[in-house]
Design a protein around this motif. Structure first.
Motif, PDB file in Angstrom:
ATOM      1  N   LEU A  59      58.009  19.083  -2.222  1.00 38.46           N
ATOM      2  CA  LEU A  59      57.905  20.195  -1.270  1.00 38.46           C
ATOM      3  C   LEU A  59      58.193  19.693   0.142  1.00 38.46           C
ATOM      4  N   PRO A  60      58.775  20.537   0.979  1.00 33.91           N
ATOM      5  CA  PRO A  60      58.892  20.155   2.393  1.00 33.91           C
ATOM      6  C   PRO A  60      57.493  19.875   2.952  1.00 33.91           C
ATOM      7  N   LEU A  61      57.399  18.870   3.796  1.00 34.14           N
ATOM      8  CA  LEU A  61      56.122  18.439   4.365  1.00 34.14           C
ATOM      9  C   LEU A  61      56.220  18.485   5.888  1.00 34.14           C
ATOM     10  N   LEU A  62      55.392  19.318   6.502  1.00 37.41           N
ATOM     11  CA  LEU A  62      55.325  19.406   7.959  1.00 37.41           C
ATOM     12  C   LEU A  62      54.081  18.658   8.419  1.00 37.41           C
ATOM     13  N   VAL A  63      54.288  17.605   9.194  1.00 32.78           N
ATOM     14  CA  VAL A  63      53.176  16.769   9.644  1.00 32.78           C
ATOM     15  C   VAL A  63      52.969  16.939  11.141  1.00 32.78           C
ATOM     16  N   ASP A  64      51.723  17.215  11.505  1.00 38.43           N
ATOM     17  CA  ASP A  64      51.294  17.263  12.900  1.00 38.43           C
ATOM     18  C   ASP A  64      50.685  15.899  13.218  1.00 38.43           C
ATOM     19  N   PHE A  65      51.407  15.112  13.999  1.00 36.37           N
ATOM     20  CA  PHE A  65      50.883  13.827  14.463  1.00 36.37           C
ATOM     21  C   PHE A  65      50.091  14.114  15.731  1.00 36.37           C
ATOM     22  N   TRP A  66      48.801  13.792  15.734  1.00 30.07           N
ATOM     23  CA  TRP A  66      47.905  14.190  16.813  1.00 30.07           C
ATOM     24  C   TRP A  66      46.873  13.097  17.073  1.00 30.07           C
ATOM     25  N   ALA A  67      46.057  13.322  18.118  1.00 31.62           N
ATOM     26  CA  ALA A  67      44.916  12.440  18.421  1.00 31.62           C
ATOM     27  C   ALA A  67      43.809  13.295  19.026  1.00 31.62           C
ATOM     28  N   TRP A  69      41.835  12.740  21.498  1.00 32.77           N
ATOM     29  CA  TRP A  69      41.769  12.727  22.965  1.00 32.77           C
ATOM     30  C   TRP A  69      42.859  13.584  23.603  1.00 32.77           C
ATOM     31  N   CYS A  70      43.811  14.060  22.817  1.00 30.59           N
ATOM     32  CA  CYS A  70      44.991  14.769  23.328  1.00 30.59           C
ATOM     33  C   CYS A  70      44.691  16.259  23.512  1.00 30.59           C
ATOM     34  N   GLY A  71      44.625  16.698  24.763  1.00 34.31           N
ATOM     35  CA  GLY A  71      44.367  18.109  25.069  1.00 34.31           C
ATOM     36  C   GLY A  71      45.389  19.052  24.459  1.00 34.31           C
ATOM     37  N   PRO A  72      46.687  18.789  24.616  1.00 31.27           N
ATOM     38  CA  PRO A  72      47.680  19.662  23.990  1.00 31.27           C
ATOM     39  C   PRO A  72      47.556  19.714  22.455  1.00 31.27           C
ATOM     40  N   CYS A  73      47.140  18.604  21.841  1.00 34.68           N
ATOM     41  CA  CYS A  73      46.931  18.601  20.385  1.00 34.68           C
ATOM     42  C   CYS A  73      45.818  19.571  20.011  1.00 34.68           C
ATOM     43  N   GLN A  74      44.728  19.527  20.791  1.00 39.77           N
ATOM     44  CA  GLN A  74      43.614  20.433  20.537  1.00 39.77           C
ATOM     45  C   GLN A  74      44.032  21.880  20.771  1.00 39.77           C
ATOM     46  N   SER A 112      55.057  10.689  21.555  1.00 38.68           N
ATOM     47  CA  SER A 112      54.502  11.786  22.338  1.00 38.68           C
ATOM     48  C   SER A 112      53.623  12.629  21.419  1.00 38.68           C
ATOM     49  N   LEU A 113      52.549  13.171  21.969  1.00 39.42           N
ATOM     50  CA  LEU A 113      51.646  14.010  21.182  1.00 39.42           C
ATOM     51  C   LEU A 113      51.502  15.378  21.847  1.00 39.42           C
ATOM     52  N   PRO A 114      51.379  16.425  21.047  1.00 34.12           N
ATOM     53  CA  PRO A 114      51.555  16.448  19.600  1.00 34.12           C
ATOM     54  C   PRO A 114      53.034  16.359  19.230  1.00 34.12           C
ATOM     55  N   THR A 115      53.293  15.817  18.050  1.00 34.10           N
ATOM     56  CA  THR A 115      54.646  15.781  17.492  1.00 34.10           C
ATOM     57  C   THR A 115      54.589  16.388  16.104  1.00 34.10           C
ATOM     58  N   LEU A 116      55.468  17.346  15.855  1.00 35.18           N
ATOM     59  CA  LEU A 116      55.634  17.896  14.516  1.00 35.18           C
ATOM     60  C   LEU A 116      56.889  17.273  13.924  1.00 35.18           C
ATOM     61  N   ALA A 117      56.768  16.783  12.694  1.00 36.95           N
ATOM     62  CA  ALA A 117      57.919  16.223  11.986  1.00 36.95           C
ATOM     63  C   ALA A 117      57.988  16.873  10.617  1.00 36.95           C
ATOM     64  N   LEU A 118      59.183  17.307  10.258  1.00 37.79           N
ATOM     65  CA  LEU A 118      59.414  17.975   8.979  1.00 37.79           C
ATOM     66  C   LEU A 118      60.171  17.016   8.068  1.00 37.79           C
ATOM     67  N   GLU A 124      62.967  12.465   7.199  1.00 36.66           N
ATOM     68  CA  GLU A 124      62.716  13.365   8.327  1.00 36.66           C
ATOM     69  C   GLU A 124      63.985  14.164   8.609  1.00 36.66           C
ATOM     70  N   ILE A 125      63.838  15.485   8.636  1.00 40.50           N
ATOM     71  CA  ILE A 125      65.000  16.329   8.909  1.00 40.50           C
ATOM     72  C   ILE A 125      64.914  17.025  10.266  1.00 40.50           C
ATOM     73  N   ALA A 126      63.712  17.059  10.850  1.00 42.27           N
ATOM     74  CA  ALA A 126      63.561  17.703  12.158  1.00 42.27           C
ATOM     75  C   ALA A 126      62.280  17.200  12.813  1.00 42.27           C
ATOM     76  N   ARG A 127      62.286  17.233  14.151  1.00 40.86           N
ATOM     77  CA  ARG A 127      61.130  16.778  14.938  1.00 40.86           C
ATOM     78  C   ARG A 127      61.051  17.627  16.187  1.00 40.86           C
ATOM     79  N   ARG A 128      59.827  17.912  16.594  1.00 42.77           N
ATOM     80  CA  ARG A 128      59.618  18.670  17.826  1.00 42.77           C
ATOM     81  C   ARG A 128      58.336  18.180  18.478  1.00 42.77           C
ATOM     82  N   MET A 129      58.412  17.921  19.780  1.00 40.54           N
ATOM     83  CA  MET A 129      57.245  17.475  20.525  1.00 40.54           C
ATOM     84  C   MET A 129      56.719  18.623  21.380  1.00 40.54           C
ATOM     85  N   GLY A 130      55.419  18.601  21.627  1.00 44.98           N
ATOM     86  CA  GLY A 130      54.806  19.585  22.513  1.00 44.98           C
ATOM     87  C   GLY A 130      54.130  20.713  21.756  1.00 44.98           C
ATOM     88  N   VAL A 131      53.397  21.499  22.516  1.00 42.45           N
ATOM     89  CA  VAL A 131      52.616  22.601  21.961  1.00 42.45           C
ATOM     90  C   VAL A 131      53.533  23.728  21.516  1.00 42.45           C
TER      91      VAL A 131
END
Length: 145
Positions: A59-67, A69-74, A112-118, A124-131
């Motif tokens: 299945l396609p897997l979308l991963v939210d790389f976060w921390a 302490w990261c305000g935008p991640c929250q 950079s956080l947050p980063t979404l990677a598909l 990896e076929i796509a990546r996007r940083m930011g909220v």
């Protein structure tokens, strides 16, 4: 992918399961541990679980790389959770805490956080940083899957 079946890795015991594509919406369970293979909530993965899903799951897997302490991640966390509930069983949503699993963050070159990677079939076929909002996440997925 084989025929009309998909290989799904159990996120709990890492057992591979063959599931008919037409039955994804029926809530399939793991043949070994009997837990649900799919969830309408993001999976909180550790490094080994991410590696297992990346290597074997179809299945396609979308991963939210976060921390934590990261305000935008929250800020994005509720939107990511809502998008997971709305997306349906055709895409897995997962979260990986980059502070707890820095090796995976480095392996995937998370800068950079947050980063979404598909990922599809471990690539990896796509990546996007930011909220992103729930609708932006869903729209972004549709352009790649």
């Amino acid at each position: 992918m084989t025929d009309n079946n998909l290989i799904l890795v159990c996120p709990f015991c890492s057992t591979t399961n063959r599931v008919p594509r037409a039955r994804l919406g029926d809530g399939p369970s793991c043949g070994k541990c009997k837990k649900k293979l799919l969830s309408s909530h993001p999976l909180e993965l550790n490094g080994a679980q991410l590696d297992a899903l990346m290597k074997k799951d179809e299945l396609p897997l979308l991963v939210d790389f976060w921390a934590a302490w990261c305000g935008p991640c929250q800020q994005m966390a509720p939107s990511f959770k809502s998008a997971a509930a709305l997306a349906g069983p055709g895409v897995r949503f997962a979260k990986l805490d980059t502070e707890a699993y820095p090796q995976q963050a480095a392996q995937h070159q998370i800068r950079s956080l947050p980063t979404l990677a598909l990922f599809i079939n471990g690539k990896e076929i796509a990546r996007r940083m930011g909220v992103m909002s729930e609708q932006q996440i869903l729209g972004w997925i549709k352009t790649h899957v």
